[in-house]
Design a protein around this motif. Sequence first.
Motif, mmCIF file in Angstrom:
data_model
loop_
_atom_site.group_PDB
_atom_site.id
_atom_site.type_symbol
_atom_site.label_atom_id
_atom_site.label_comp_id
_atom_site.label_asym_id
_atom_site.label_seq_id
_atom_site.Cartn_x
_atom_site.Cartn_y
_atom_site.Cartn_z
ATOM 1 N N PHE A 86 0.836 -1.202 0.000
ATOM 2 C CA PHE A 86 0.000 0.000 0.000
ATOM 3 C C PHE A 86 0.875 1.260 0.000
ATOM 4 C CE2 PHE A 86 -2.624 3.280 2.009
ATOM 5 C CZ PHE A 86 -3.835 3.132 1.338
ATOM 6 N N PHE A 87 1.902 1.253 0.840
ATOM 7 C CA PHE A 87 2.822 2.390 0.926
ATOM 8 C C PHE A 87 3.525 2.638 -0.398
ATOM 9 C CE2 PHE A 87 7.338 3.488 1.433
ATOM 10 C CZ PHE A 87 7.218 4.801 1.890
ATOM 11 N N LEU A 218 -5.596 2.188 6.267
ATOM 12 C CA LEU A 218 -4.215 2.269 5.789
ATOM 13 C C LEU A 218 -3.852 3.687 5.363
ATOM 14 C CD1 LEU A 218 -4.061 -1.051 3.730
ATOM 15 C CD2 LEU A 218 -2.938 -0.586 5.909
ATOM 16 N N LYS A 219 -4.801 4.405 4.753
ATOM 17 C CA LYS A 219 -4.554 5.793 4.352
ATOM 18 C C LYS A 219 -4.252 6.660 5.560
ATOM 19 C CE LYS A 219 -7.532 5.747 0.263
ATOM 20 N NZ LYS A 219 -8.812 6.228 -0.298
ATOM 21 N N ILE A 220 -5.014 6.482 6.617
ATOM 22 C CA ILE A 220 -4.804 7.260 7.843
ATOM 23 C C ILE A 220 -3.422 6.964 8.419
ATOM 24 C CG2 ILE A 220 -5.573 7.575 10.227
ATOM 25 C CD1 ILE A 220 -8.432 7.025 9.211
ATOM 26 N N TYR A 221 -3.039 5.690 8.401
ATOM 27 C CA TYR A 221 -1.738 5.307 8.944
ATOM 28 C C TYR A 221 -0.601 5.927 8.129
ATOM 29 C CZ TYR A 221 2.082 2.573 10.819
ATOM 30 O OH TYR A 221 3.261 2.208 11.411
ATOM 31 N N ILE A 222 -0.691 5.812 6.810
ATOM 32 C CA ILE A 222 0.368 6.339 5.948
ATOM 33 C C ILE A 222 0.456 7.857 6.057
ATOM 34 C CG2 ILE A 222 1.082 6.668 3.539
ATOM 35 C CD1 ILE A 222 1.674 3.903 4.604
ATOM 36 N N LYS A 223 -0.685 8.520 6.105
ATOM 37 C CA LYS A 223 -0.696 9.984 6.245
ATOM 38 C C LYS A 223 -0.019 10.389 7.539
ATOM 39 C CE LYS A 223 -3.789 13.996 6.186
ATOM 40 N NZ LYS A 223 -5.204 14.451 6.082
ATOM 41 N N GLY A 224 -0.336 9.698 8.627
ATOM 42 C CA GLY A 224 0.303 9.993 9.903
ATOM 43 C C GLY A 224 1.787 9.719 9.879
ATOM 44 N N LEU A 225 2.171 8.687 9.157
ATOM 45 C CA LEU A 225 3.584 8.332 9.043
ATOM 46 C C LEU A 225 4.375 9.452 8.388
ATOM 47 C CD1 LEU A 225 5.864 6.188 9.156
ATOM 48 C CD2 LEU A 225 5.048 5.362 6.947
#
Length: 234
Positions: A86-87, A218-225
């Motif tokens: 996903f990333f 997953l979008k929320i996680y990647i954005k936070g990352l």
Amino acid sequence: MSADERKLSIINAAKPLFAANGFNGTSMRQIAAAAKVSGALLYKHFPSKEAMHKEILSYVGRISNIAEKEFKEMEPGTETLVLLVFFIYRAILLEVPGHGEQQKMHERLLFYSLLEHVSYAQMVFDKISINYFDIAQASYDAAVQDGDIIETNSDHSNLFWFVHHLAMSLNLCHLSPIPAFSYKMPKEKLIDDAILFALRGMGLTDNAIRKYYKPKKLKIYIKGLFFSNETDNA
């Protein structure tokens, strides 16, 4: 200027020339003129165009390193494998927060390199391999053990690169302001379909995809990352 400041100014002048004209189409004389330095001073800092390409690779390193630490701290497994795929697709096909202009320049440098002077592309792939290949392989193996992947006769070491190169190809079609090929769907939908194609191509079962592929989460996680690391580096 200090030596480091002068070196950085030359790199910043060289990047758009390489991106616009390619490696072969850019001369040291053009770079010196753009950087407003003499030829002698240019060669003092960079003995060759290859040396400049190595410096420009530092951009790729910054983007890769944003996520490298996070992934290496994760437990290998199906969830980590899905997050990594996903990333990759989000980072390649969408603008990385805070790096949009440099990202576009890097993409052009990379594709020019594939056509003419391959050293830059080789350095990019080496960097990606160092940062992500081990966690991808470990997660794949763990997913097999958990019954989340149906193994095939394919060389497992190539599966990660198949995933990555498909994302690159989609990006190439959209590199121009007018896409070379229209998939007749919103880009978010295209990315979602491509990720599902990649996951199935790696052998993930439908049950595993339903369990771990949660795009909104997953979008929320990647954005936070991305944003948390941008704040840390500010």
